[in-house]
Design a protein around this motif. Structure first.
Motif, short mmCIF file in Angstrom:
data_model
loop_
_atom_site.label_atom_id
_atom_site.label_comp_id
_atom_site.label_asym_id
_atom_site.label_seq_id
_atom_site.Cartn_x
_atom_site.Cartn_y
_atom_site.Cartn_z
N ARG A 104 41.45 43.90 47.41
CA ARG A 104 41.32 44.04 48.86
C ARG A 104 40.07 43.32 49.35
NH1 ARG A 104 38.42 46.76 52.26
NH2 ARG A 104 37.42 48.00 50.62
N LYS A 105 38.96 43.55 48.65
CA LYS A 105 37.71 42.89 49.04
C LYS A 105 37.78 41.38 48.81
CE LYS A 105 34.46 46.74 48.47
NZ LYS A 105 33.24 47.22 47.78
N GLN B 178 40.51 39.50 49.15
CA GLN B 178 41.27 38.94 50.27
C GLN B 178 40.43 38.91 51.55
OE1 GLN B 178 44.78 41.36 50.45
NE2 GLN B 178 45.71 40.43 48.63
N GLU B 179 39.68 39.96 51.77
CA GLU B 179 38.82 40.04 52.95
C GLU B 179 37.74 38.96 52.90
OE1 GLU B 179 35.52 43.17 54.65
OE2 GLU B 179 37.38 43.99 53.83
N ASP C 244 38.23 43.78 42.78
CA ASP C 244 38.74 44.49 43.96
C ASP C 244 39.58 43.50 44.77
OD1 ASP C 244 39.03 45.67 46.55
OD2 ASP C 244 37.34 46.99 46.12
#
Length: 260
Positions: free
Chosen positions: A212-213, A215-216, A210
């Motif tokens: 997005r996860k 990067q977060e 994932d």
């Protein structure tokens, strides 16, 4: 625990110094403080069995002592130290686990505080629960809560196992905002987000990947490492935070190797 123990130790020394009688070289030490100093000395010398026995003696003799919480913490840590010294260390060195377990329980089974999890002997941490139950507002409540965190033995590339540990750490910071464990907890949270970044970014399992996860998690790891570094008191965790922050930014792996 070390910082609070040092403060307590110094307060006892100051107390004893105040008991000096003119013309005498040695202070008058009352039995309670003498036993307390013996507990501290035994623990610092890793004489865990002696520490446990003296802690139990102290609790029996001085059930309303102002030092009760400190003794409970020391007793719990002595149980953990004993397990590490007489069981975990020997297993790690290659001795047969079943044999080491049998010998250990023959010698220390009477404490009735051991249980088996995932094929290994562990301490049940009952002392820490007792401390929180008897005195939830104790100065040691934060450390007792920390010691009760059920750490994962292996993550098995399961992000939920890592996230669960992060949640426990966050809860301690929320409940005890002035805890002396703050540098340690901030580093450990940053390290776990570091693991999550690698897991979400580099796993070979498409269902877990994932971006997005990832990067977060990278941002959170970086923020927490930097927050640990910003604390006024330098510590071993500041050094660790600096090291892993550099590793994170360079893109070196700490969890999933390139071939995984």
């Amino acid at each position: 625990m070390k910082r609070k123990t040092l403060v307590t130790y110094l307060s006892i020394v100051i107390f004893l110094t105040g008991c000096l009688i003119p013309g005498q070289q040695s202070p008058k030490i009352d039995p309670e403080h003498e036993l307390l100093l013996q507990i501290i000395t035994a623990f610092e010398n890793r004489a865990y069995e002696s520490s446990i026995e003296m802690c139990q003696q102290f609790l029996n003799q001085y059930p309303k002592s102002t030092y009760k919480d400190m003794v409970l913490m020391r007793m719990g840590e002595s149980f953990e130290g004993l397990l590490k010294q007489e069981y975990q260390k020997l297993v790690a060195e290659g001795m047969e686990e079943a044999k080491v377990r049998t010998i250990f329980l023959e010698r220390y089974g009477h404490y009735n505080c051991w249980e088996v999890k995932e094929g290994r002997l562990v301490y049940n941490k009952e002392i820490y629960r007792r401390l929180l139950k008897e005195n939830p507002n104790s100065n040691y409540a934060d450390e007792a809560s920390y010691n009760l965190i059920p750490w994962e033995k292996e993550y098995h590339e399961d992000p939920h196992r890592i996230e669960k540990e992060v949640a426990y750490l966050e809860e301690i910071l929320k409940k005890y905002p002035t805890t002396s464990l703050r540098p340690k907890i901030l580093f450990q949270m940053g390290y776990r987000f570091h693991l999550l970044y690698e897991l979400y970014n580099f796993t070979n399992d498409p269902a877990k990947r994932d971006k997005r996860k990832a990067q977060e998690s990278f941002r959170k790891a970086e923020y927490l490492y930097k927050l640990c570094l910003s604390l006024p008191h330098g510590s071993e965790y500041s050094k660790k935070a600096l090291h892993y922050l550099e590793v994170l930014r360079k893109g070196s792996r700490i969890y999933l190797n390139p071939s995984s």
